[in-house]
Scaffold this active site. Structure first.
Site: not given
Ligand SMILES: Cc1cc2nc3c(=O)[nH]c(=O)nc-3n(C[C@H](O)[C@H](O)[C@H](O)COP(=O)(O)OP(=O)(O)OC[C@H]3O[C@@H](n4cnc5c(N)ncnc54)[C@H](O)[C@@H]3O)c2cc1C
Length: 262
Positions: A90, A111-112, A114-115, A125, A190, A206, A217
């Site tokens: 932390s 994809e990005l 999703r983190h 935009s 678009r 961070n 990634r």
């Molecule tokens: C090689 C690869 C293939 C993938 N394929 C797919 C796919 O086919 N379909 C698809 O939908 N996605 C896919 N993803 C996306 C993947 O499922 C994750 O959504 C994405 O990588 C975000 O990473 P994360 O889940 O670690 O979450 P992040 O948002 O990066 O969070 C970091 C960490 O914080 C914790 N955390 C965050 N949010 C929560 C929460 N709400 N509850 C509990 N803990 C939490 C977890 O420990 C998590 O690992 C893929 C990712 C990779 C790297």
């Protein structure tokens, strides 16, 4: 159609106010920590901020301030290694960096984003910005395939031409067209851009998030554009904050941390 290369520009990093830190430390009796920074070559604000956050937790600026602390690690590298190895992640959340991602595809940005934790995102935009040309990245293996390139550039050329035709057809550049109308139609237009269209995004993350996303990634299973981009981000971060990114081993482009899930 424009042939582009995805690029990363590191545009912002932490900056400490050492006068304010000195004022705070004189309140809590931790002035010797600042003197140590002054004496050495500890001029890396990102690392100093991480160390500051950690020492604040335990009042470990120097021995004796907290009766429970009789010894303190005085060497910064060792101090930060201990933060990593003990998963005291932390404190790393205070240290953020901003990256302008240029000519990256919507495949990558989708994809990005999703983190989720520890990030800030501002994405170009395509409701507002009209696509007058289509930038597109071809990996080397694709560029070397003559027939693929011939067919791909023909399709992209057609999509680009369709964008221009629609703009003209909708009269978007006519005198007096309301911006709301331009936005409405630009958003429709678009939909006919490919997922690979080059775009831009400002991404702030961070250190904790950077460590996690670099590992995820650059994994061999990751998509090739984001893998290449995160290889660049990882190189930048290792130069920026060696004590917090020095534990990775790099194997075939995969950055594997010494300490996982910090
Ligand atoms: C090689 C690869 C293939 C993938 N394929 C797919 C796919 O086919 N379909 C698809 O939908 N996605 C896919 N993803 C996306 C993947 O499922 C994750 O959504 C994405 O990588 C975000 O990473 P994360 O889940 O670690 O979450 P992040 O948002 O990066 O969070 C970091 C960490 O914080 C914790 N955390 C965050 N949010 C929560 C929460 N709400 N509850 C509990 N803990 C939490 C977890 O420990 C998590 O690992 C893929 C990712 C990779 C790297």
């Amino acid at each position: 159609m424009r042939n582009v290369q995805p690029e990363v520009f590191l545009i912002a990093r932490p900056q400490l106010d050492y006068d304010a830190i000195a004022a705070y430390l004189s309140e809590v009796g931790g002035g010797s920590w600042l003197e140590r920074l002054d004496k050495g070559d500890l001029d890396n604000d990102a690392l100093n901020l991480a160390e500051f956050a950690g020492r604040l937790c335990y009042r470990s600026w120097e021995p004796g301030l907290n009766p429970n602390v009789t010894r303190v690690r005085s060497e910064q590298d060792a101090y930060l290694q201990n933060i990593l190895s003990s998963a005291h992640g932390s404190v790393l959340e205070h240290v953020s960096f901003s990256f302008a991602l240029h000519n990256v595809s919507r495949v990558l940005t989708h994809e990005l984003v999703r983190h989720r934790p520890g990030v800030a995102i501002s994405q170009e935009s395509l409701r507002f910005v009209r696509l007058s040309d289509i930038g597109f990245w071809f990996p080397d293996w694709a560029s070397a395939d003559a027939e693929l390139m011939h067919r791909a550039t023909a399709i992209l050329g057609q999509l680009e031409e369709f964008q221009l035709w629609m703009a003209d057809h909708f009269g978007l550049d006519a005198e007096g067209v309301a911006f709301s109308e331009k936005k409405h139609k630009t958003s429709f237009m678009r939909r006919f851009a490919p997922d690979g269209v080059a775009t831009g995004l400002l991404w702030t993350a961070n250190i904790r998030t950077l460590r996690h996303t670099i590992e995820a990634r650059t994994d061999p299973g990751a998509e090739e554009e984001i893998r290449m981009l995160f290889g660049k981000i990882a190189e930048l971060m290792r130069a920026e904050a060696p004590a917090l990114f020095g534990d990775y081993t790099v194997t075939d482009g995969a950055w594997i941390p010494g300490w996982r899930k910090v």
